[in-house]
Design an enzyme around this catalytic site. Structure first.
Site, PDB file in Angstrom:
ATOM      1  N   TYR A  70       0.803  -1.230   0.000  1.00 20.38           N
ATOM      2  CA  TYR A  70       0.000   0.000   0.000  1.00 20.38           C
ATOM      3  C   TYR A  70       0.835   1.279   0.000  1.00 20.38           C
ATOM      4  O   TYR A  70       0.294   2.378  -0.164  1.00 20.38           O
ATOM      5  CB  TYR A  70      -0.911   0.030   1.233  1.00 20.38           C
ATOM      6  CG  TYR A  70      -1.932  -1.072   1.255  1.00 20.38           C
ATOM      7  CD1 TYR A  70      -3.005  -1.067   0.363  1.00 20.38           C
ATOM      8  CD2 TYR A  70      -1.828  -2.137   2.135  1.00 20.38           C
ATOM      9  CE1 TYR A  70      -3.951  -2.082   0.366  1.00 20.38           C
ATOM     10  CE2 TYR A  70      -2.768  -3.160   2.156  1.00 20.38           C
ATOM     11  CZ  TYR A  70      -3.828  -3.129   1.257  1.00 20.38           C
ATOM     12  OH  TYR A  70      -4.753  -4.130   1.261  1.00 20.38           O
ATOM     13  N   HIS A 113      -4.351   6.204  -1.284  1.00 14.49           N
ATOM     14  CA  HIS A 113      -4.966   6.191   0.047  1.00 14.49           C
ATOM     15  C   HIS A 113      -3.937   6.483   1.139  1.00 14.49           C
ATOM     16  O   HIS A 113      -4.301   6.746   2.275  1.00 14.49           O
ATOM     17  CB  HIS A 113      -5.604   4.816   0.286  1.00 14.49           C
ATOM     18  CG  HIS A 113      -6.972   4.866   0.897  1.00 14.49           C
ATOM     19  ND1 HIS A 113      -7.744   6.008   1.001  1.00 14.49           N
ATOM     20  CD2 HIS A 113      -7.735   3.874   1.444  1.00 14.49           C
ATOM     21  CE1 HIS A 113      -8.905   5.722   1.581  1.00 14.49           C
ATOM     22  NE2 HIS A 113      -8.915   4.434   1.859  1.00 14.49           N
ATOM     23  N   PHE A 164      -4.926  -0.489   9.697  1.00 13.81           N
ATOM     24  CA  PHE A 164      -5.674  -0.422   8.445  1.00 13.81           C
ATOM     25  C   PHE A 164      -6.699   0.703   8.547  1.00 13.81           C
ATOM     26  O   PHE A 164      -7.164   1.061   9.626  1.00 13.81           O
ATOM     27  CB  PHE A 164      -6.302  -1.759   8.023  1.00 13.81           C
ATOM     28  CG  PHE A 164      -5.275  -2.702   7.465  1.00 13.81           C
ATOM     29  CD1 PHE A 164      -4.836  -2.569   6.162  1.00 13.81           C
ATOM     30  CD2 PHE A 164      -4.711  -3.678   8.274  1.00 13.81           C
ATOM     31  CE1 PHE A 164      -3.851  -3.420   5.654  1.00 13.81           C
ATOM     32  CE2 PHE A 164      -3.729  -4.526   7.763  1.00 13.81           C
ATOM     33  CZ  PHE A 164      -3.301  -4.385   6.449  1.00 13.81           C
ATOM     34  N   ASN A 167      -9.846   1.442   7.932  1.00 14.95           N
ATOM     35  CA  ASN A 167     -11.186   1.480   8.510  1.00 14.95           C
ATOM     36  C   ASN A 167     -11.193   1.313  10.032  1.00 14.95           C
ATOM     37  O   ASN A 167     -12.261   1.342  10.649  1.00 14.95           O
ATOM     38  CB  ASN A 167     -12.103   0.439   7.842  1.00 14.95           C
ATOM     39  CG  ASN A 167     -11.584  -0.965   8.006  1.00 14.95           C
ATOM     40  OD1 ASN A 167     -10.478  -1.174   8.506  1.00 14.95           O
ATOM     41  ND2 ASN A 167     -12.363  -1.937   7.578  1.00 14.95           N
ATOM     42  N   ASP A 185      -6.097  11.490   2.218  1.00 14.19           N
ATOM     43  CA  ASP A 185      -6.348  11.616   0.784  1.00 14.19           C
ATOM     44  C   ASP A 185      -7.778  12.102   0.578  1.00 14.19           C
ATOM     45  O   ASP A 185      -8.680  11.710   1.317  1.00 14.19           O
ATOM     46  CB  ASP A 185      -6.134  10.266   0.089  1.00 14.19           C
ATOM     47  CG  ASP A 185      -7.024   9.161   0.638  1.00 14.19           C
ATOM     48  OD1 ASP A 185      -6.977   8.921   1.870  1.00 14.19           O
ATOM     49  OD2 ASP A 185      -7.783   8.548  -0.131  1.00 14.19           O
ATOM     50  N   ASN A 206     -13.297   6.063   4.903  1.00 16.63           N
ATOM     51  CA  ASN A 206     -13.420   5.119   6.019  1.00 16.63           C
ATOM     52  C   ASN A 206     -12.545   5.465   7.219  1.00 16.63           C
ATOM     53  O   ASN A 206     -12.910   5.183   8.365  1.00 16.63           O
ATOM     54  CB  ASN A 206     -13.113   3.696   5.554  1.00 16.63           C
ATOM     55  CG  ASN A 206     -14.218   3.147   4.678  1.00 16.63           C
ATOM     56  OD1 ASN A 206     -15.374   3.540   4.815  1.00 16.63           O
ATOM     57  ND2 ASN A 206     -13.877   2.258   3.776  1.00 16.63           N
TER      58      ASN A 206
END
Length: 195
Positions: A21, A26, A72, A74, A99, A120
């Site tokens: 990632y 994101h 993460f 969320n 973002d 999220n």
């Protein structure tokens, strides 16, 4: 909560942990706090009790915590709440860098309060803190054109040209930290939004 003067204590960058990632849109919030740490000689270290990586910096003599949740996206609120509870930090002393698909690359904006806009990370922070009244740094990453494509879009790398624009936004945002450190939110907004 006064918009005139703020007393920031913590800057959170949102992103997803893990190598796959690292370069995705994101993770623009991570890119921002990493650049802040680089400029102000902060070193991130893993803090299990805060579910994330933490660094301490000083800007114009004022100390800030930098936080990258490792939960993460969320579950970002779990990490943010843990740090804020431990240090007794109020919501209006928090700046969350994230973002923003509703802004094009080449645009960064500061704002206070508001909803989560489908993000999220913001949604979980609002849920965990029980308030929307914190400050945000919205780093434009652009929009894929259809809301059905947003998830895929933010989990992919920007083009080289887009990344150059995003990096420029991050540099511009880092440049207003002295104003934010002195509590001059509106001055910081004017300086950033006129770039």
């Amino acid at each position: 909560m006064s918009a005139r003067s703020i007393d920031l204590k913590v800057i959170v960058g949102l992103g997803n942990p893990g190598a796959k990632y690292t370069e995705t849109r994101h993770n623009a919030g991570f890119w921002f706090v990493e650049e802040v740490a680089r400029k102000y000689a902060g070193t991130f270290r893993s803090e299990k009790k805060f579910f994330g990586d933490v660094a301490k910096i000083a800007v114009e003599g004022k100390e800030f915590w930098l936080l990258k949740p490792e939960t993460f996206m969320n579950r970002s609120g779990q990490s943010v709440k843990a740090l804020m509870s431990f240090y007794r930090i109020d919501a209006d002393q928090l700046l969350v860098a994230h973002d923003e698909i509703d802004l094009p690359p080449g645009t960064a904006k500061l704002k206070t309060g508001g909803g989560h806009g489908g993000h999220n990370g913001l949604r979980d922070i609002i849920n965990q803190l029980g308030t929307k009244d914190f400050h945000r740094l919205r780093i434009g990453v652009g929009h894929p054109g259809s809301k059905d494509q947003v998830v895929d879009f933010v989990l992919h790398n920007p083009s080289r040209a887009e990344r150059d624009l995003i990096d420029r936004d991050i540099d511009d945002a880092v440049s207003v930290l002295p104003e934010l450190a002195s509590g001059a939110l509106e001055q910081a907004m004017q300086k950033l939004h006129s770039k």
